[in-house]
Scaffold this motif. Structure first.
Motif, PDB file in Angstrom:
ATOM      1  N   ASN A 183       0.830  -1.210   0.000  1.00 32.21           N
ATOM      2  CA  ASN A 183       0.000   0.000   0.000  1.00 32.21           C
ATOM      3  C   ASN A 183       0.863   1.258   0.000  1.00 32.21           C
ATOM      4  N   GLU A 186       2.436   1.629  -3.412  1.00 30.30           N
ATOM      5  CA  GLU A 186       1.410   2.108  -4.342  1.00 30.30           C
ATOM      6  C   GLU A 186       1.243   3.617  -4.261  1.00 30.30           C
ATOM      7  N   GLU A 187       1.157   4.145  -3.036  1.00 32.96           N
ATOM      8  CA  GLU A 187       0.997   5.589  -2.863  1.00 32.96           C
ATOM      9  C   GLU A 187       2.232   6.339  -3.358  1.00 32.96           C
ATOM     10  N   PHE A 205      -2.662  -4.671  -7.756  1.00 31.37           N
ATOM     11  CA  PHE A 205      -1.705  -3.592  -7.502  1.00 31.37           C
ATOM     12  C   PHE A 205      -1.470  -2.772  -8.770  1.00 31.37           C
ATOM     13  N   ARG A 208      -3.844  -0.083 -10.244  1.00 33.24           N
ATOM     14  CA  ARG A 208      -3.896   1.205  -9.541  1.00 33.24           C
ATOM     15  C   ARG A 208      -2.761   2.151  -9.930  1.00 33.24           C
ATOM     16  N   GLU A 296      -8.462  -7.807   1.829  1.00 35.30           N
ATOM     17  CA  GLU A 296      -7.650  -6.595   1.974  1.00 35.30           C
ATOM     18  C   GLU A 296      -8.384  -5.549   2.812  1.00 35.30           C
ATOM     19  N   ASN A 300      -7.036  -3.985   6.376  1.00 35.94           N
ATOM     20  CA  ASN A 300      -6.790  -2.555   6.533  1.00 35.94           C
ATOM     21  C   ASN A 300      -7.727  -1.886   7.529  1.00 35.94           C
TER      22      ASN A 300
END
Length: 335
Positions: A183, A186-187, A205, A208, A296, A300
């Motif tokens: 995560n 990804e950001e 993944f 995105r 997921e 989270n």
């Protein structure tokens, strides 16, 4: 009949065109060295290995802010292609030109090489970057020999990012990284202001962070698709459906047509068992993707106790692996 959708092109049509998207507004965002107009230009590049063709007359100009995924079945030449772009390998023929201001960060599966006595801070001196990727202050003096396999892989990724490359090439970056690190990565990639090329089997993944595919079809053939892998898969379903409809429409009741012409117009077909396998995969994949998304979301949420979180992480990995295997097989059947 001709089967063509505008989003899917032969590379020769785009070899000297400029690829621009809304990402042009991202200039100056993220950590990347200043990049000139030339990234990597490939012209008529071919590569042969042990009598086989892995790349055939490939021409393409990589552009600023490209976010490209390399797609293809195992063994089709994806990693070889990355080695050609970075100069690890030389092409059998053709020319690869690199921009003068190009700074490449190349994350490879076999690239990790640490000395056990080094500490985390010895290897990556950027404490801000370390903190962002889950290396808090109390871990900075930890010796590499004491890190887990996933932590070493994460630290290796940071040795690439700390160079502030303006072209980031990632070969299977999601292997051995936990969901939280994924995560964060990804950001980071969403903010990244350089060009990006990724090889990975983690479609959730990739959907995105990339919006452009180079599809390796085998025998050195590469095609270009604007969109995510999920959009590509949807496109291929529509493409096959259109072929079937046109094939049925082309069948005439009279026998006046020449047999040779019918054979020429008839598209190549899968066997009965392959068709059933393809239908099964296309039915199973949405179920698995929905299951993966639900796992997921639970992971989270912050509501799971440690033992349940550990179980969920293992289940997440199992589901992801099954999706990877099915999508790889789906590509083989389609290509």
């Amino acid at each position: 009949a001709k089967y063509r959708i505008n989003a899917f092109h032969e590379l020769s049509e785009r070899a000297s065109q400029t690829y621009t998207t809304k990402q042009m507004t991202m200039e100056g965002v993220g950590e990347a060295s200043r990049l000139g107009s030339k990234i990597i230009n490939c012209k008529d590049v071919s590569y042969f290995w042990e009598g086989g063709c892995l790349l055939k007359e490939f021409s393409y100009n990589f552009q600023r802010f490209d976010k490209v995924e390399i797609v293809g079945r195992n063994g089709v030449g994806k990693s070889t292609f990355l080695d050609l772009l970075t100069g690890v390998l030389q092409p059998s023929s053709g020319v690869i030109e690199r921009g003068e201001s190009l700074v490449i960060g190349y994350y490879r599966q076999e690239g990790m090489d640490f000395t056990g006595d080094d500490t985390v801070l010895d290897i990556v001196g950027d404490t801000r970057l370390l903190g962002r990727f889950l290396f808090p202050h109390d871990m900075l003096n930890t010796r590499v020999s004491r890190l887990s396999g996933g932590e070493k892989r994460r630290l290796y990724l940071l040795t690439i990012l700390m160079k502030n490359p303006n072209l980031l090439i990632l070969d299977e970056p999601t292997n051995d990284l936990d969901i939280v690190t994924l995560n964060i990565l990804e950001e980071y990639l969403k903010e990244y202001g350089g060009s990006l090329i990724i090889v990975s089997h983690d479609r959730h993944f990739l959907d995105r962070v990339v919006d452009h595919l180079l599809v390796f079809c085998g025998e050195g053939i590469v095609k270009d698709f604007i969109g995510s892998f999920s959009e590509y898969r949807s496109y291929m379903r529509d493409y096959e459906s259109a072929k079937k409809k046109d094939s049925i429409a082309s069948i005439k009741p009279q026998s006046s047509a020449k047999p040779e012409k019918k054979a020429e117009d008839k598209p190549r077909k899968l066997s009965f068992n392959q068709k059933r396998e393809l239908e099964s995969i296309e039915s199973r994949l949405p179920e698995l993707e929905e299951k993966k998304a639900a796992i997921e979301k639970d992971m989270n949420s912050g509501a799971l106790p440690y033992d349940k979180l550990k179980e969920a992480a293992e289940l997440f990995k199992q589901v992801s692996n099954e999706i990877d295997e099915l999508e790889t097989r789906w590509l083989e059947l389609q290509n």
